[in-house]
Design an enzyme around this catalytic site. Structure first.
Site, PDB file in Angstrom:
ATOM      1  N   LEU A  21       0.942  -0.980  -0.020  1.00 52.92           N
ATOM      2  CA  LEU A  21       0.123   0.267   0.389  1.00 52.92           C
ATOM      3  C   LEU A  21       1.152   1.455   0.151  1.00 52.92           C
ATOM      4  CD1 LEU A  21      -2.478  -1.159   2.554  1.00 52.92           C
ATOM      5  CD2 LEU A  21      -3.019  -0.990  -0.005  1.00 52.92           C
ATOM      6  N   ASP A  26       2.842  12.449  15.065  1.00 53.44           N
ATOM      7  CA  ASP A  26       3.212  12.689  13.591  1.00 53.44           C
ATOM      8  C   ASP A  26       1.439  13.195  12.739  1.00 53.44           C
ATOM      9  OD1 ASP A  26       4.534  11.974  11.503  1.00 53.44           O
ATOM     10  OD2 ASP A  26       4.825  10.532  11.903  1.00 53.44           O
ATOM     11  N   VAL A  43       3.547  -0.769   4.425  1.00 54.81           N
ATOM     12  CA  VAL A  43       3.081  -1.004   4.570  1.00 54.81           C
ATOM     13  C   VAL A  43       1.604  -2.068   3.452  1.00 54.81           C
ATOM     14  CG1 VAL A  43       0.104  -0.263   4.859  1.00 54.81           C
ATOM     15  CG2 VAL A  43       2.019   1.282   6.116  1.00 54.81           C
TER      16      VAL A  43
HETATM   17  P1  ATP Z   1       5.946   7.706   7.542  1.00 52.95           P
HETATM   18  O1  ATP Z   1       7.130   6.640   7.592  1.00 52.95           O
HETATM   19  O2  ATP Z   1       7.157   8.874   7.141  1.00 52.95           O
HETATM   20  O3  ATP Z   1       4.785   8.528   8.656  1.00 52.95           O
HETATM   21  P2  ATP Z   1       3.994   7.850   5.301  1.00 52.95           P
HETATM   22  O4  ATP Z   1       2.704   7.926   6.649  1.00 52.95           O
HETATM   23  O5  ATP Z   1       3.533   7.839   4.304  1.00 52.95           O
HETATM   24  O6  ATP Z   1       5.031   8.195   6.545  1.00 52.95           O
HETATM   25  P3  ATP Z   1       3.447   4.567   5.995  1.00 52.95           P
HETATM   26  O7  ATP Z   1       3.393   5.482   7.677  1.00 52.95           O
HETATM   27  O8  ATP Z   1       4.522   3.456   6.060  1.00 52.95           O
HETATM   28  O9  ATP Z   1       4.304   6.283   5.680  1.00 52.95           O
HETATM   29  O10 ATP Z   1       2.387   4.455   5.117  1.00 52.95           O
HETATM   30  C1  ATP Z   1       2.156   3.985   3.721  1.00 52.95           C
HETATM   31  C2  ATP Z   1       0.995   4.521   3.201  1.00 52.95           C
HETATM   32  O11 ATP Z   1       0.321   3.384   3.420  1.00 52.95           O
HETATM   33  C3  ATP Z   1       0.479   5.767   3.464  1.00 52.95           C
HETATM   34  O12 ATP Z   1       0.697   6.910   2.724  1.00 52.95           O
HETATM   35  C4  ATP Z   1      -1.122   4.892   3.560  1.00 52.95           C
HETATM   36  O13 ATP Z   1      -1.319   5.477   1.975  1.00 52.95           O
HETATM   37  C5  ATP Z   1      -0.964   3.655   3.348  1.00 52.95           C
HETATM   38  N1  ATP Z   1      -1.764   3.106   4.683  1.00 52.95           N
HETATM   39  C6  ATP Z   1      -0.730   2.605   5.759  1.00 52.95           C
HETATM   40  N2  ATP Z   1      -2.230   2.217   6.419  1.00 52.95           N
HETATM   41  C7  ATP Z   1      -2.710   2.430   6.213  1.00 52.95           C
HETATM   42  C8  ATP Z   1      -4.415   1.936   6.272  1.00 52.95           C
HETATM   43  N3  ATP Z   1      -4.740   1.476   7.391  1.00 52.95           N
HETATM   44  N4  ATP Z   1      -4.715   1.426   5.640  1.00 52.95           N
HETATM   45  C9  ATP Z   1      -5.065   1.456   4.257  1.00 52.95           C
HETATM   46  N5  ATP Z   1      -3.692   2.406   3.580  1.00 52.95           N
HETATM   47  C10 ATP Z   1      -2.450   2.592   5.028  1.00 52.95           C
END
Ligand code: ATP
Ligand code: MG
Length: 427
Positions: free
Chosen positions: A168, A279, A176
């Site tokens: 994702l 965050d 993710v």
């Molecule tokens: P950072 O690591 O700097 O916090 P980020 O929030 O973009 O950045 P991640 O938290 O790893 O990185 O998430 C990556 C992506 O996965 C998110 O941008 C989101 O689009 C997707 N994502 C995260 N959690 C979910 C969820 N529960 N359901 C659907 N998509 C999700």
């Protein structure tokens, strides 16, 4: 013999109680709102799962009066009587200045009094689990948070039960995935973070994450489970089919307003548990086609945050100035991040620590919206609105109408447009 005390019926409608299920694997606590609406069969479903696939047809609870004496509960009437008895005990404990003990119950296998399963068969656990989950997926019965009980107990997720699907997204800390939980028969989002840390630190992280089981808000992503496999932690949460806000372009104000309301409510809930998000940013605000908006990735585990920070690259554009300059910070730093999250990327670029907070172009946005953003982004943390003031801001009041339809329709339309673009080859 237990008697139902009618005076307690009112209390049962307004209280939240904690049920502690005693199992051979340990205790499982679950908060239940409006306990008067709880029924025996639903509770049994939870107990089946808590007992790790063994049959359970009744349960016992502790009678505090007589040491060692437990009373068996086998029907709705007996359940009501137990709750009534428990409310009396709670009141007595309160009058004595004590915090009420949770309601302790002990699942038992035993003969069913009536025919619960009309085919007279033992119901396979997977069916029970999925039945419970179906109920959890929306059909909350008039305010009873059955979801709390059911989800927390039945989703004991193990690595081997997860079938990974697509990726994702990828952030600073980890990756993710959309995944399928075979036993629970549901889609999950699993965040996998590589961490080279000692077993002691792993244990510390796991215990710090436990508070997530207690988070129960429609504005906070539901946490199911976390586990380490070798040097990677996997954090399993609810999957949001609309993804995160960062990929949506130009959100109209009437939609943004409803999203802002959910974000403020989510943060207010976290703050009430003394959790700073730390965050807040569009990629940590998730939406789904049901029009729900939920926050994720808040820093409940200091150890996890520290361990990830060691591999962190780049700066966080959403961080409040006091955090960037290494000063102490609190709730108001989250408030800053709310403000900046709702700004257009163009104005975001202007926002440098030493400059005045950016101002939105006049005419494009309503006065209330511009005021909300400007207030959240006051340089002095104390000048930013406190939690109550945020909820009372006219921009939030205007859109605090619980209209999930607006967000739902917008998410569905955007996903549809994205699919169409995909099909035409311009992603
Ligand atoms: P950072 O690591 O700097 O916090 P980020 O929030 O973009 O950045 P991640 O938290 O790893 O990185 O998430 C990556 C992506 O996965 C998110 O941008 C989101 O689009 C997707 N994502 C995260 N959690 C979910 C969820 N529960 N359901 C659907 N998509 C999700
Ligand atoms: Mg994130």
């Amino acid at each position: 013999m237990l008697v139902l005390d009618l005076n307690n019926l009112f209390a049962m409608d307004t209280e939240t109680i904690v049920i502690r299920i005693k199992t051979p694997l340990g205790d499982m606590d679950s908060a239940v709102d409006c306990p008067s609406l709880l029924n025996f069969d639903d509770l049994l479903v939870s107990l089946h799962n808590a007992r790790e696939l063994t049959t359970c047809t009744q349960f016992e609870f502790d009678n505090f009066d007589e040491v060692g004496d437990r009373i068996t509960v086998r029907s709705d009437e007996e359940l009501k009587a137990m709750l009534s008895y428990y409310f009396n005990t709670m009141n007595e404990q309160r009058m004595n200045g004590l915090l009420p003990d949770p309601l302790q119950i002990f699942p038992r296998a035993g003969k069913t009094p009536g025919i619960r399963n009309i085919h007279g068969l033992k119901v396979p656990i997977s069916i029970i689990v999925s039945a419970a989950l179906h109920r959890e997926q929306g059909e909350r019965r008039e305010g009873v948070k059955l979801s709390t009980i059911i989800v927390h107990l039945c989703l004991q997720i193990n690595a081997q039960d997860i079938h990974y699907q697509e990726q994702l997204g990828h952030g600073n800390g980890g990756t993710v995935y959309k995944a399928y939980h075979l036993l629970g028969k549901r889609v999950l989002a699993v965040k996998v973070i590589p961490l080279d840390i000692t077993v002691e630190l792993q244990k510390q992280i796991m215990s710090e994450l436990e508070i997530l089981y207690k988070c129960d808000s429609p504005y906070i992503i539901t946490f199911f489970s976390a586990f380490f496999v070798e040097n990677r932690i996997s954090i399993c949460t609810e999957f949001m089919d609309g993804g995160s806000l960062d990929v949506f372009k130009r959100i109209p104000e009437h939609v943004l307003g409803r999203i802002a309301v959910a974000v403020v409510k989510g943060l207010t809930y976290l703050w009430s548990l003394k959790i700073l998000h730390r965050d807040v940013k569009p990629s940590n605000m998730l939406v789904n086609t049901r029009g729900q908006v939920k926050l994720c990735d808040f820093g409940v585990s200091t150890q996890l945050v520290n361990s990830i920070a060691k591999t962190y690259v780049g700066t966080n554009a959403y961080m409040a100035p006091e955090r960037i300059s290494g000063e102490q910070y609190g709730i108001h730093a989250d408030v800053w991040s709310v403000g900046i999250s709702f700004m257009e990327p163009l104005q975001l670029l202007q926002c440098i620590v030493d400059e005045d907070p950016p101002v939105l172009p006049v005419g494009q946005f309503s006065e209330k919206f511009v005021h909300f953003i400007t207030q959240c982004m006051r340089r002095q943390p104390k000048e930013r609105p406190a939690p109550n003031n945020l909820m009372d801001h006219s921009f939030i009041i205007q859109f605090n109408d619980g209209n999930a339809e607006v967000v739902s329709m917008w998410v569905c339309r955007c996903l549809e447009e994205r699919r169409a673009q995909h099909a035409q080859g311009h992603v």
